[in-house]
Design a protein around this motif. Sequence first.
Motif: not given
Lengths: 513, 288, 280
Positions: A289-290, A292, A299, A301-302, A306, A308, A321, A327-328, B122-125, B129, B144, C36, C39
Amino acid sequence: MRSENLLRSAKVLAASSALGLAAGVASAEDYTRFGIEKDVPGMCSYESIDAKDYSGRELTVITHAIPVIGEPTKLHAEQFSELTGADVEVVHVPFGDLFQRIMIPFQTGQDAYDVLFYASLWLGDYNPYLANVPEEYQSTAGMQGLTDTTRDVGMWGGEMKQYIMDGDRHYLKYREDIFSDPDMQARFEEETGRELTVPETWEEYNEVARVFTGWDWDGDGDPNYGSAEVVKRDDLMFSAFISRAAPYAKHPDVGGGFFFDLETMEPLINNPGWVRGLELFVEAQESFPPGGTNFGLGDEIFSFGGGETLMSYSWDDALIQAQQADSPIRNDVRTQMLPGAREVWNRETGEWDTFEEPNRAAYITWGWTSAVAQSSRNKDMAFDYLCFFSNEANTRHDLQIGRFGVNPYRTSHFDADFWADDLGWDRDMAEQYVETLERIDAYDNRVFDLRVPGVGQFMTSLAAGVAEAVAGQATPQEALDGVAEEWSRTVERIGKDRVREAYANVVEIEDAR
Amino acid sequence: MYRQKHLFLLPGLLVLVAIIIFPLLFTIRVSFSSWDVFQPGLDWIAGANYGRLLEDARYWGALGRLMIMAVGTVLIQYTLGFALALLVWGDLKARRFFRVLFLVPMMTTPVIMSVIWRTVFHESIGPLNGLLQALGLQGVPWLSEPALAFASVMMVEIWQWTPFMFLLLLAGLVSLPREPYLAARIDGAGPIRTFFAVTFPAMAGISIAAILIRLIEASKIMESVYVMTSGGPGTATETSTYYIYIRGLRDFQLGYASALSVTYLVIMIISLTIIAKVLVRLFVKDRT
Amino acid sequence: MKTVYLAIKYLAILLWSSFVLFPFLWAVTTSFKTANGVTGGATWIPWLQYEPSLQGWQSLFGGSGGTDITGPYFNSIIVTGSASLISIVLGTLAAYGLSRFTFKAGFIRNADITFFFISQRIMPPIVLAIPFFLLLRQLGLLDTLAGLILVYIALLLPIAVWVMVDFFNNVPRQLDEMAWLDGCTPMTTFYRVILPNSVPGLIVAGMFCLIFGWNDFFFAFTLTFTDTQLLPVAIVALNSSVTPWWSLSASALISVAPLILLAFVVERFLSRGGLAGAVR
C-alpha cells in the motif's frame, strides 16, 4: 513521587471500592472482580497470591510500551499490588530503546529493575545478568504445559533463564473471502494463466500480491493492495526479511548454522539463498500500500487488520485486529504456515536443490519473554509476580485481548474450542489457526533468532543493508555483501570463539530435529 | 569596587563546570576503549576507534546530510520567520491572535509533535494524502521515498522552529526607531528599497544571533528522525546524532560511539565558529 | 495595487495559519477515534465520518489502553520549574558579571567565557547520556527528581546566560554608575537598580528555559527508571510497534497545553514592545 503514590493509591481504592460495590458483597474466594472468568487453583492462583503479604516492599518492572505486553504488565501489576500489598512500579519503553534501557543498568551494576519484559532474542546478551527460574516455579502446571518450542526459547546453556509468557512465530495471513470468490479467481487466472491458490512459495506470494494491487477488490470505494509487511528500518524489519529468506537459505538437510557457518564463523548472510530472499523482498514493494516501505508493525496491523491488504505475515496481532468484534472483515481471514521455496540453496554442495513439495522453514522469531534480574533483591516477589502474570486464569484472559500481544504458548492454548466457543471465531477458521500453530511448533526445519552477544549489532546492520536494497541504493547482492563484511568485523571484535560458543546453543536446538 | 565581580560569575560557571566536566572527560576516555555490549568497562585500545571512524562511510554520509539539513532548515526558517514577522508587524486584523498562533509550534514538545506528524504523513490512512485524494490528486510517498522523506523531516523542523526566528525578529522589528523610516519616505523610497536600505541592515545583529542559535540547535536534530523515519528509507534521513544514537544506544558500542561523539563535537565547534565569523563579516560589510 | 497587496498578505497569513494548526486539528479529531475510525482513513468529522469515542481521553486517567500521565505531569512541572528557576538565578548573575566586569585568566577573556556557556548547547544529549548516567549513579541521584534537575541546569543555564548577557549589554551603564555614586556596592546595585529594569529579559530567558526544559526528551528518557518519569517519556511510551493513535493524540494535546498558555504571556510583552532589549 510521593504525590504520585498518593494519587495512585487513592485511585486504586476508588476503583476497588467501585468494583466491590458492583460485585455486591464479594466473598473472599471470588476473584471475578478482577475481570477473570474464574480462578484456577495452583501455586500462583489468585488465591495463593492473595495469601502472601508483601506490603511495604517495592517491585520495579520494565516493560514494553502500551498496549502490547505493556498493558497486561500494568494490569497484572495493579492486581498483584492489590492482592499482596506490594508497591509495584512499572515503566514502559518503546521497543527500539528497551534493549539499552535494560542493558545500561546491567553493565553499570545498577540494581534498577527486578522484573524485565523483553524480546527473547536478547538472551545472548542478557544471560549473565539473569536469575535462573527456581525449580519450584519450573514445576508449576503452567511451566509444565509449555510447548517444546517455547520451552526451548527459555533455555540457555541447559538452564531455564526466561519465564515464558508469550509464544511467537511468523505465519501467513490472507483474506479467504477474496481467495474463494469466483470472480477474483477468474480475474487472477486471466492475468497469470494459473489458478488462484494460497501461496506455497514466496514467488507465488509476490505474484498474487501484484495482481491484487491498486484496485478496489472489496468494493468499499478505496483501492486495495496485495501485501502489508514490516519494512521500516529498526522496527523489527529484520524478522520479516528472515521469514522471507529462510526457506531459500535453510536447507533441511544441512545443519551447522543458518546465519553463520558454525565451524568457520563465516557469515552466510550473502549466500545465494539469502540474496534470493532479498530480491523477492525488494520486488514485493510494488504490491505494498502507499507508504508500505515505511510500515512498522503497527502500520501492518492497521493495513491488514483494517481490510486494506490481501495478505500479510508476521505475528498474531494483525489477525487479532481483524477479529475484533466490530471489525468489518471478522472471520474473513485465514492462516497458513509461511510460504516456502522450490529452489533451495545447499551451501554444502554449493548448488540449488529443487524441491517438488516446497521447502519451508519455521522461524521462531523472538517473541516476548520475561526474566528476573540476578541483582534483584526481591527475587521471591519477582518470580511470584511473573508466575501470577502467567497463571491460567490471567493467560486465558490475556489471550482474548488482541492488543495485549499475548499469543498461544502452552499446549492447552492450541485448542480450537477456545477460539471458536469463547471468542466466537468461525469454527473452520479456529481450526485452521490452531493447525497452523501446531504445524509450526512441530516443524522439523526450524530457524531460531541469532541469540549471541551483540545480536543488536548484527540485526541493525542487517536491517540497514536490507533497507538500502529496498530503497534501491544498492543491489541485493551488494547490500548483503556489505552486511557480511560488517558481520565479519563484528565477530572479529566480539571474539570468534565467544560468538561461536553462544551460537552453538542456537544451532544445537535447530539441528536437534 | 570590582572585588565582588567574582560573586556574579563564579556560581554559575562553577556549577556548569561541575556538572559538565565529568561527562565530557569521561566521553573522551571511553572513546579510547572498546566498551561494547559484550565487553563492559574501560580498557585501552588507543586510537582504534578513531581509525575505524575514518573509514566509516555511513558516519561521513550522515554528517553531510546533517549539514544540508541544518543549513537548509535554518535558512528557510529565517526567511519565513522574517516574512511572517513583517506581516504581523504592520496593520492587521486580529494581529495579536496571529502573533500568538505563530508562536505556538515552538512551545510544543518536538518528540510528541513528531509522533503526531508521523500519523499526518501516514500514506494510506493519514490526512495529508487524504486531502490530496479528495482534490483528485495522487497520494505522495511522504516517508517512503528518500528525497521526500528528507523533505518531510525538514518540513516538521520548519514547522517547529520557524516561530523561534519569528519571535526574535518580530521583537527586533517592534523596537526599531521610527526616524529612518520617515527619512526614507521623504526620499521617496518604495517599500522594497526601504526594506533593504533601512530594515534589513538594522536587523543584522539580531539576525546573526538568531541564525547561530538555530544552527546550534538544528545540528542536534534527533527527535523527528527518531520518531518519523528511524533514519530511513535506506539511510536517507540518517543524521549524525541519530547515527551516534544507533551505534551508542541501539548497538551499545559505547567506545565507538564516544569516538564518533568527540569527533562530532570538534567538527561542530570548528564549523560553527567559522560560520559565526563569516556571518559577522558579511553583515558588517553590508552595514558600511 | 493596494488590494492585491492586501490579498496576498492575508492569503499568506491564512496559509501559514493552516499549516500551524493542521497537526493540532488532526490530533483533536484523532483523539476521539477508535481502531476502526483510524483504519477507516483520513476522516475529520465525528458521527458523520466515524463513530466518536472517549476511550483515548479516558485512558489518560487510568482507563485501559493508555498510560496514566498525572504523575509524570507533576514530575515535569517540578523538574522544569526548579531547573529553570535555578538556571535563571545563576545565569542572570553570571551574565551581569560578564556584561559589567572584565575577567582575565591567561588567554581567556569575557567573550571566551560567554562562548563556553553557549557552547554547552552544541553537545547533543545522546553524547552525554551514558556519562550522565554514571555521574548520577555515583551521586546516588539516578531516578530522582533532584538528579534530573541537576542535569537540566546544565541544559538550561547556557540559554539563560546567552539571553541575559545580550540584555545587560543593552542596559545603559549610566544606571550602574549612578547607583555607585549613591554608595551602592555592585551587589546592591544589581538587585536594587538593575533587576527591576530587567523584567523583559527575565521573561524571555524564563520562556526559553521552560520551553527547552519541558520539551527535553532524551535525558529524561535515559536517566530515569520507574519513579520519576517525565511527561514526554510517558507519552512516547505509547509510540511503539502498535500505536494507539487515540490515546496518543489525547495525551499529546494535554501535554502541550501549558506551554501554549505561555505563548499568550510572551505575546503580551511582545506587543507592548517590552521585549525589545531582551533579544538584541
